[in-house]
Write an enzyme that holds these catalytic residues in place. Structure first.
Site, short mmCIF file in Angstrom:
data_model
loop_
_atom_site.label_atom_id
_atom_site.label_comp_id
_atom_site.label_asym_id
_atom_site.label_seq_id
_atom_site.Cartn_x
_atom_site.Cartn_y
_atom_site.Cartn_z
N THR A 170 0.84 -1.19 0.00
CA THR A 170 0.00 0.00 0.00
C THR A 170 0.88 1.25 0.00
O THR A 170 2.01 1.22 0.47
CB THR A 170 -0.88 -0.03 1.27
OG1 THR A 170 -1.76 -1.13 1.19
CG2 THR A 170 -1.69 1.25 1.42
N THR A 183 -0.04 0.89 6.84
CA THR A 183 0.13 -0.14 5.83
C THR A 183 0.42 -1.47 6.52
O THR A 183 1.04 -1.50 7.58
CB THR A 183 1.28 0.21 4.88
OG1 THR A 183 1.51 -0.88 3.99
CG2 THR A 183 2.57 0.49 5.62
N GLY A 184 -0.07 -2.56 5.94
CA GLY A 184 0.20 -3.86 6.53
C GLY A 184 -1.03 -4.75 6.52
O GLY A 184 -1.84 -4.70 5.59
N GLU A 185 -1.16 -5.55 7.53
CA GLU A 185 -2.28 -6.49 7.62
C GLU A 185 -3.57 -5.71 7.90
O GLU A 185 -3.83 -5.27 9.01
CB GLU A 185 -2.02 -7.51 8.72
CG GLU A 185 -3.09 -8.58 8.81
CD GLU A 185 -2.87 -9.53 9.98
OE1 GLU A 185 -3.89 -9.96 10.57
OE2 GLU A 185 -1.72 -9.81 10.31
N GLY A 186 -4.35 -5.54 6.84
CA GLY A 186 -5.51 -4.66 6.93
C GLY A 186 -6.48 -5.01 8.04
O GLY A 186 -6.98 -4.13 8.74
N ARG A 210 -14.01 -7.16 -1.29
CA ARG A 210 -13.28 -7.00 -0.04
C ARG A 210 -12.83 -5.54 0.13
O ARG A 210 -12.38 -4.90 -0.80
CB ARG A 210 -12.05 -7.91 -0.03
CG ARG A 210 -11.24 -7.87 1.28
CD ARG A 210 -10.02 -7.00 1.21
NE ARG A 210 -9.22 -7.06 2.44
CZ ARG A 210 -8.11 -6.35 2.66
NH1 ARG A 210 -7.67 -5.53 1.73
NH2 ARG A 210 -7.45 -6.46 3.80
N ILE A 211 -12.99 -5.00 1.32
CA ILE A 211 -12.54 -3.66 1.65
C ILE A 211 -11.54 -3.76 2.79
O ILE A 211 -11.81 -4.41 3.80
CB ILE A 211 -13.73 -2.75 2.03
CG1 ILE A 211 -14.63 -2.54 0.82
CG2 ILE A 211 -13.24 -1.41 2.58
CD1 ILE A 211 -15.92 -1.81 1.12
N GLY A 212 -10.40 -3.14 2.63
CA GLY A 212 -9.36 -3.18 3.65
C GLY A 212 -9.37 -1.95 4.53
O GLY A 212 -10.35 -1.22 4.61
N ASP A 213 -8.23 -1.70 5.16
CA ASP A 213 -8.13 -0.58 6.09
C ASP A 213 -7.90 0.76 5.40
O ASP A 213 -8.25 1.81 5.94
CB ASP A 213 -6.98 -0.83 7.07
CG ASP A 213 -5.62 -0.78 6.38
OD1 ASP A 213 -4.90 0.21 6.51
OD2 ASP A 213 -5.28 -1.76 5.69
#
EC number: 3.4.19.5
Length: 325
Positions: A196, A246-249, A224-227
């Protein structure tokens, strides 16, 4: 008048075996984007203009996972998301499920400034984009040959493929991950290295802003929607600071990570560096992630609990740094 500061990131969770040429390519891009931001700040552009300008540049370059070069869904298409936030009045805009908008971060800003809403998604966001006259392209524009190949690997492994930039053979790529899978929400995933992009800025007037943009996960479920588009999770700006994660959403969402930085500054009285360190150590719920942040006082900070994070930062006093590990 205060001092300006800027930070950019290109994702956390870098594979230790990432080829040297890929590292140098990423550093060159981050350095170029910092230069764009520095020039804009020296020209007295407001923080909100600078974060949009820098993230647009990152979206246009196919190196990282945003805009052109976005990760592919399980259907082989691109669904992008982005958000932007202006600290002084906590105005914000976010978009998800974009398939034809060339620069998602600019549409997010239009949502903030030209709509009565904070968040638009999928067909509604696309219709809004057309009405606003933003640049549109075919979905194929965003799809790169590298990502087509990595989607094939992900499907063969029957997994979400995080590390879609690294070949599986001879590295800790998808094949190695299947032997000892990590988990997300209790389900196995392969090697974790999302890319990201984001930018945070404080200008000479002490105004903070933040923006984040991504294509999400390789082989992700459609919808799918992330952070990244979630205000308070992947992006947050207030009168105190600006933060992009950024990272594991899913871990970032659970932790409302970006908002936590501002919250501990406000409620615990921590400075920016203390707040970033506290949040990374105490609020990540065993997840893997990183963030960049600036404060109204011209401070800049980066923090991550992954092996590395593509990042760069600069301050008005001449400090500049670009790093991976």
């Amino acid at each position: 008048m205060g001092a300006w500061a800027i930070a950019v990131h290109g994702g956390a969770g870098v594979d230790p075996n990432l080829p040297k040429e890929r590292q140098e390519e990423a550093k060159r891009l981050l350095t170029r984007c910092l230069g764009i931001g520095i020039s804009a700040l020296r020209s007295n552009l407001p923080a909100i203009d600078v974060v949009e300008l820098v993230v647009r540049e990152l979206e246009t370059d196919p190196l990282f996972n945003s805009g052109r070069g976005s990760a592919l869904t399980e259907k082989g298409t691109v669904e992008m998301e982005a958000s932007i936030m202006d600290g002084p009045k906590r105005r914000c805009g976010a978009v998800s499920g974009l398939t034809t908008v060339k620069n998602p971060v600019s549409l997010a800003r239009l949502v903030m400034e030209k709509s009565p809403h904070s968040y638009l998604a999928f067909s509604g966001a696309e219709e809004f984009a057309k009405k606003q006259g933003v640049e549109m392209v075919d979905n194929e524009y965003f799809i790169t040959e590298d990502n087509v190949g990595m989607l094939k690997l992900a499907k063969e492994a029957n997994s979400i493929l995080f590390d879609y930039r690294i070949p599986a053979v001879g590295t800790c790529g998808a094949g190695a991950a299947m032997d000892s899978p990590l988990q997300m929400n209790g389900l196995p995933i392969s090697v974790y290295a999302p890319e990201t992009v984001g930018c945070v800025v404080v200008d000479k007037q002490g105004r903070c802003a933040a923006a984040t943009s991504t294509g999400g996960l390789m082989n992700k479920m459609s919808g799918r929607i992330g952070d990244s588009p979630l205000i308070g999770s992947g992006t947050y700006a207030s009168e105190l600071c600006g933060v992009s994660c950024t990272g594991e959403g899913e871990a970032i969402i659970r932790s409302t990570l970006a908002r936590e930085v501002s919250a501990v500054m406000e409620y615990k009285g921590l400075n920016l560096h203390e707040a970033v360190d506290y949040v990374i150590k105490n609020r990540l719920d065993e997840g893997k992630a990183g963030l960049i942040a600036v404060s109204k006082d011209g401070e800049v900070a980066c923090g991550f609990n992954t092996t590395g994070m593509f990042r760069g930062c600069a301050t008005e006093d001449g400090f500049m740094e670009v790093g991976v590990w």
